[in-house]
Scaffold this active site. Structure first.
Site, PDB file in Angstrom:
ATOM      1  CD  GLU A 278      -3.007   0.691   2.326  1.00 15.72           C
ATOM      2  OE1 GLU A 278      -3.053   1.542   3.234  1.00 15.72           O
ATOM      3  OE2 GLU A 278      -3.703  -0.344   2.308  1.00 15.72           O
ATOM      4  CG  ASP A 279       2.982   2.593   3.238  1.00 18.41           C
ATOM      5  OD1 ASP A 279       1.810   3.005   3.130  1.00 18.41           O
ATOM      6  OD2 ASP A 279       3.532   2.389   4.333  1.00 18.41           O
TER       7      ASP A 279
END
Length: 180
Positions: free
Chosen positions: A63-64
């Protein structure tokens, strides 16, 4: 060291390397890895499998934008990568308002395996514990309130996977200002 311990240690080391130099958005500049550690420890305490604990260490990496599900599958296997994928927001959801994003997470997690639910519930606990102490510097009061409110939807979708974590979430949500 057992094979299971080796998997968890490798995930811990990989997550620490990926997130090196990143911090929680607090005044103390707490290393971000503390959030990963809290999440993994909560999953372990809730009876999570070694793959779940490993995925808890890695849960924010995709997600990052620090790695991909395919890369994690190559390093840690399909089970770990699948759990990380199940708890990661779709790229098109990342820019949405927090309330909408949390509602989408809850819908997606309702159909996810219990291991993913344990990881996501543990993550919510870690974030709300920090929020109960200090609102992130970059968050408005409204964003913090929306996060806490949205986390209730996520917790409701995940609660059956771990009564222990559901109880812990309820206590932490009360401290952070959300009705459980």
């Amino acid at each position: 060291m057992s094979e299971d311990d080796g998997l968890i240690t490798a995930a811990l080391r990989h997550a620490a390397a990926l997130h090196e130099g990143t911090y929680r958005p607090d005044r103390a500049r707490t290393p971000f890895v503390s959030h990963l550690s809290e999440t993994a420890e909560l999953v372990r305490r809730a009876g999570g499998t070694p793959a779940e604990v490993a995925a808890a260490w890695l849960h924010d990496a995709v997600e990052d934008g620090l790695t991909t599900v395919d890369e994690l599958a190559g390093l840690f296997g399909e089970e770990v990568a699948g759990l990380v994928a199940a708890v990661s927001d779709a790229p098109e959801d990342v820019g949405r308002a927090i309330g909408e994003r949390k509602a989408l997470q809850a819908i997606r997690l309702a159909a996810a395996p219990d291991g993913a639910k344990r990881i996501k519930l543990a993550e919510q606990i870690s974030i709300l514990q920090a929020l109960a102490v200090e609102r992130p510097l970059s968050w408005s009061v409204e964003r913090a309130d929306a996060y806490v409110e949205g986390s209730r939807l996520v917790a409701a979708a995940c609660a059956a996977a771990s009564p222990l974590l559901a109880e812990r979430y309820a206590a932490v949500a009360a401290l952070a200002g959300a009705p459980a």
